[in-house]
Write an enzyme that holds these catalytic residues in place. Structure first.
Site, mmCIF file in Angstrom:
data_model
loop_
_atom_site.group_PDB
_atom_site.id
_atom_site.type_symbol
_atom_site.label_atom_id
_atom_site.label_comp_id
_atom_site.label_asym_id
_atom_site.label_seq_id
_atom_site.Cartn_x
_atom_site.Cartn_y
_atom_site.Cartn_z
ATOM 1 N N ASP A 1 -5.574 2.695 11.475
ATOM 2 C CA ASP A 1 -6.892 3.359 12.082
ATOM 3 C C ASP A 1 -7.993 2.525 13.745
ATOM 4 O OD1 ASP A 1 -7.254 5.106 9.780
ATOM 5 O OD2 ASP A 1 -8.924 4.527 9.115
ATOM 6 N N ASP B 1 -4.348 -10.981 12.245
ATOM 7 C CA ASP B 1 -5.335 -10.642 12.829
ATOM 8 C C ASP B 1 -5.033 -10.891 14.342
ATOM 9 O OD1 ASP B 1 -4.003 -12.972 12.908
ATOM 10 O OD2 ASP B 1 -5.950 -14.311 11.631
ATOM 11 N N TYR C 1 1.351 -1.702 -1.495
ATOM 12 C CA TYR C 1 0.391 -0.146 -2.617
ATOM 13 C C TYR C 1 1.517 -0.124 -3.394
ATOM 14 C CZ TYR C 1 -1.749 1.663 1.216
ATOM 15 O OH TYR C 1 -2.925 1.749 2.277
ATOM 16 N N LYS D 1 1.205 -11.981 8.416
ATOM 17 C CA LYS D 1 0.510 -12.566 7.963
ATOM 18 C C LYS D 1 1.265 -13.912 7.194
ATOM 19 C CE LYS D 1 -3.803 -14.324 8.279
ATOM 20 N NZ LYS D 1 -4.645 -14.979 9.680
ATOM 21 N N ASP E 1 -1.884 0.433 7.882
ATOM 22 C CA ASP E 1 -2.967 1.685 7.103
ATOM 23 C C ASP E 1 -3.753 0.758 7.725
ATOM 24 O OD1 ASP E 1 -4.221 3.203 5.976
ATOM 25 O OD2 ASP E 1 -5.164 2.470 4.626
HETATM 26 C C1 IPM Z 1 -3.430 7.345 5.135
HETATM 27 C C2 IPM Z 1 -4.735 6.794 3.768
HETATM 28 C C3 IPM Z 1 -3.820 6.318 2.382
HETATM 29 C C4 IPM Z 1 -3.100 5.431 3.075
HETATM 30 C C5 IPM Z 1 -4.783 6.455 1.167
HETATM 31 C C6 IPM Z 1 -5.655 7.986 0.931
HETATM 32 C C7 IPM Z 1 -4.106 5.937 0.104
HETATM 33 O O1 IPM Z 1 -5.530 5.680 4.327
HETATM 34 O O2 IPM Z 1 -2.472 7.708 4.914
HETATM 35 O O3 IPM Z 1 -3.825 6.543 5.719
HETATM 36 O O4 IPM Z 1 -3.564 4.108 2.548
HETATM 37 O O5 IPM Z 1 -2.232 5.161 3.222
HETATM 38 MN MN MN Z 2 -5.016 4.979 5.850
#
Ligand code: IPM
Ligand code: MN
Ligand code: NAD
Length: 395
Positions: A285, A257, A174, A225, A281
């Protein structure tokens, strides 16, 4: 009121300002019931402000956020008018990096069985708080503690989906290091560097183990990984070192993975997952979806002893902005994490209980199958927090 808490608010873009505006009165009401007066300072930062003024995050604003506030509450950043997302990187990633908020704490707890897309899962409840986490965390650097995630309703039998991701928040892929060549040419090439440094890995591993120990958790799973990216082997070496300080915690490793696969197959077996910035990240999700989706996923960006930054995991969902369909629960639950970290745990619990009650009543937005608007969900939860619950939406 015996305590005044100052919070900087960055609503940001898309649904960010709506979900934050919905969450604020709820957080304020819960804090107020426990003797704390919230003072909100609204900052204009986001895509429109950037397009109007060219400002992303000035040094003055950064210093103000570093020195003068107790917490930062953020909605979301991302707008199609800024296709390279530079304002979001400067503001959101900029705050994470410059404030050195090295722990991105992302709980994934199933709050209602119907929310899991997998069949027959039990709702979660974190284990006891009998070990005093405040004695263990942030001690040298200040009074702050990491949030814990608690539900006070009846505890179901057996294992539940209830894990936390500790995402390294200050380096990895990042940092924007690398180079680009021949952009727009047939041989265009980009080199993206991932940074994995011992002190930063060690501190996020230690944070994960300390939180696991303080919250009665059994297992920490580290994910990398290293089979494809040999530099990731540093994670395994440091895992051995840090885990040896916590003999009561089972420590294990999963390639990312395989972890993604196992999180879908058997999410209940995980307690604490610790990993690099990018994998954290992505896995957060996935974890969010296991417990109801991005509309419910909250996160805290922390450095024990310093002001934290609290935000939903979701983005600005530009297509939902202004429709009244955005689920405010992720922002509300991010507010609960903020109350926890500020040391007002009963207020945090009250907020979480109100969200659980709204889910049980079906007082939800369309992403969760309900018909309520953002505002209606917010009012329902606000009434519950204030001790005037009502069953019907809009009543
Ligand atoms: C999160 C988002 C951010 C990240 C983006 C918007 C840069 O996806 O906070 O999860 O990747 O950290
Ligand atoms: Mn995110
Ligand atoms: P997103 O999280 O905005 O949306 C992904 C999906 O989830 C969409 O279908 C959206 O409608 C749904 N969703 C998200 N939040 C919801 C909510 N509260 N209620 C109901 N549904 C919800 O991710 P994206 O579409 O990949 O990104 C949109 C923009 O947001 C991009 O500019 C991205 O960079 C940015 N982003 C910002 C953050 C942040 O500020 N922390 C996080 C992720 C993405």
């Amino acid at each position: 009121m015996d305590r005044r808490i100052s919070v900087a608010v960055i609503g940001g873009d898309g649904i960010g300002p709506e979900v934050v505006a919905t969450a604020i009165p709820i957080i304020e009401a819960a804090a107020g019931r426990h003797g704390a007066a919230m003072v909100w300072e609204h900052l204009p930062h986001g895509a429109s402000h950037y397009l109007d003024t060219g400002e992303t995050l000035s040094d003055n604003v950064y210093e103000h956020l570093r020195d003068d506030v107790d917490a930062i509450f953020l909605g979301a950043l991302g707008d199609p008018r800024v296709p390279d997302n530079e304002h979001a990187r400067d503001i959101l990633l900029g705050l994470r990096f410059r404030l050195d908020l090295y722990i991105n704490f992302r709980p994934c707890t199933l709050l209602h069985p119907d929310l899991c897309p997998l069949k027959g899962r039990k709702v979660g409840r974190s284990e006891s708080r009998t070990v005093g986490q405040s004695d263990r965390l942030g001690k040298e650097e200040g009074p702050s503690v990491l949030p814990t995630v608690r539900l006070s309703d009846g505890e179901p039998e057996g294992r539940a989906i209830d894990f936390v991701i500790f995402r390294e928040n200050t380096e990895g892929s990042y940092l924007g290091r690398g180079s680009s060549a021949n952009v727009g040419e047939p041989d265009e090439e980009h080199i993206v560097e991932g940074v994995h440094s011992a002190p930063k890995i060690e501190r996020i591993l230690r944070a994960a183990f300390e939180w696991a120990a303080a919250n009665g958790k059994r297992r920490v799973t580290m994910s990398d990984k290293a089979n494809a990216i040999p530099a990731h082997r540093i994670w395994g070496r440091l895992l051995e070192k840090v885990s040896s300080e916590f003999p009561q915690i089972d420590s294990e490793h999963r390639y990312v993975d395989a972890l993604a696969m196992e999180l879908v197959r058997d999410p209940e077996r995980f307690d604490v997952i610790v990993t690099n910035n990018l994998f954290g990240d992505i896995l957060s999700d996935l974890g969010a979806e296991l417990v109801g989706g991005l509309g419910l996923a909250a996160s805290a960006n922390l450095h024990p002893g310093r002001a934290g930054l609290f935000e939903p995991v979701h983005g600005s969902a530009p297509g939902l902005a202004g429709t009244g369909e955005a689920n405010p629960m992720a922002a509300i639950l991010a507010g609960a994490l903020m109350l926890d970290q500020l040391g007002i745990e009963p207020a945090a619990d009250r907020v979480r209980e109100a969200v659980v009650a709204a889910l049980a009543e079906g007082a939800t937005t369309p992403d969760l199958g309900g018909t309520a608007t953002t505002e209606e969900v917010g009012s329902w939860i606000a009434r519950h927090v204030s001790g005037n619950p009502s069953r019907a939406i809009g009543a």
